[in-house]
Write an enzyme that holds these catalytic residues in place. Structure first.
Site, PDB file in Angstrom:
ATOM      1  N   HIS A 180      43.190  42.859  37.175  1.00 45.49           N
ATOM      2  CA  HIS A 180      42.450  41.611  36.980  1.00 45.49           C
ATOM      3  C   HIS A 180      43.445  40.517  36.600  1.00 45.49           C
ATOM      4  O   HIS A 180      44.287  40.706  35.722  1.00 45.49           O
ATOM      5  CB  HIS A 180      41.410  41.770  35.869  1.00 45.49           C
ATOM      6  CG  HIS A 180      40.754  40.495  35.480  1.00 45.49           C
ATOM      7  ND1 HIS A 180      39.808  39.876  36.268  1.00 45.49           N
ATOM      8  CD2 HIS A 180      40.917  39.706  34.391  1.00 45.49           C
ATOM      9  CE1 HIS A 180      39.412  38.762  35.675  1.00 45.49           C
ATOM     10  NE2 HIS A 180      40.076  38.636  34.531  1.00 45.49           N
TER      11      HIS A 180
ATOM     12  N   SER B 100      43.762  36.531  35.274  1.00 46.30           N
ATOM     13  CA  SER B 100      43.034  35.460  34.608  1.00 46.30           C
ATOM     14  C   SER B 100      44.011  34.695  33.713  1.00 46.30           C
ATOM     15  O   SER B 100      44.975  35.273  33.213  1.00 46.30           O
ATOM     16  CB  SER B 100      41.920  36.056  33.743  1.00 46.30           C
ATOM     17  OG  SER B 100      41.384  35.106  32.864  1.00 46.30           O
TER      18      SER B 100
ATOM     19  N   GLU C 219      40.112  39.954  40.971  1.00 47.53           N
ATOM     20  CA  GLU C 219      40.449  41.370  40.816  1.00 47.53           C
ATOM     21  C   GLU C 219      41.028  41.896  42.127  1.00 47.53           C
ATOM     22  O   GLU C 219      40.678  41.423  43.197  1.00 47.53           O
ATOM     23  CB  GLU C 219      39.220  42.229  40.471  1.00 47.53           C
ATOM     24  CG  GLU C 219      38.685  42.012  39.088  1.00 47.53           C
ATOM     25  CD  GLU C 219      37.833  40.763  38.989  1.00 47.53           C
ATOM     26  OE1 GLU C 219      37.145  40.421  39.975  1.00 47.53           O
ATOM     27  OE2 GLU C 219      37.874  40.105  37.937  1.00 47.53           O
TER      28      GLU C 219
END
Length: 149
Positions: free
Chosen positions: A125, A127, A139
């Site tokens: 993931h 971010s 993802e």
């Protein structure tokens, strides 16, 4: 040093190709008859092949912790890590990452076999943890092969 080749798909349906280099921590903890905790440093280049928008590239560096279960021919393991990544572009298809700087969180499982070979599945993931808006994140679900040299 080990080399990893990975191929997967992002949550935005992009194909992601990853080439990584790994260096073991050269340490283990909690060694028992069940297994041991160890880890490695992972640095990688990823190519994101876009469907709707142009392709993207990223570089990453992560410490990864691995719990390897005991075994003679096959040694299953689980892994987890949090590192950093830099993207060439802040957009991936319909997602706006907000910044080129991203955190890279990963979970994986695999099996070690032969002389320093792994085969596994991984989810990563990306971010920016809300450091900059927007923070859509993305993802990657991938299959990988790792070979030691």
């Amino acid at each position: 040093m080990d080399v990893t080749l990975g191929v997967g798909q992002s949550s935005e349906s992009e194909m992601v190709y990853r080439l990584g280099l790994q260096w073991d921590f050269q340490r283990s903890w909690w060694e028992t008859s069940t297994g041991r905790l160890t880890g490695y440093w992972d640095t990688a280049y990823s190519y994101w092949q876009g469907d709707q928008t142009s392709s993207n590239h990223s570089l990453s560096l992560s410490p990864v912790f691995v719990y390897e279960f005991a075994g003679e021919r096959f040694r299953p393991y689980i892994e987890a890590g949090i590192g950093v990544a830099a993207f060439a572009d802040t957009e991936i298809e319909d997602r706006d990452l907000g910044s080129s700087f991203q955190f890279e969180d990963r979970l994986g499982l695999g099996v070690r076999f032969g002389a320093d070979q792994d085969l596994g599945l991984r989810v990563i993931h990306y971010s920016n943890a809300g450091l900059k808006n927007p923070n859509d994140g993305v993802e990657v679900y991938s299959l990988y092969y790792r070979m030691g040299f």
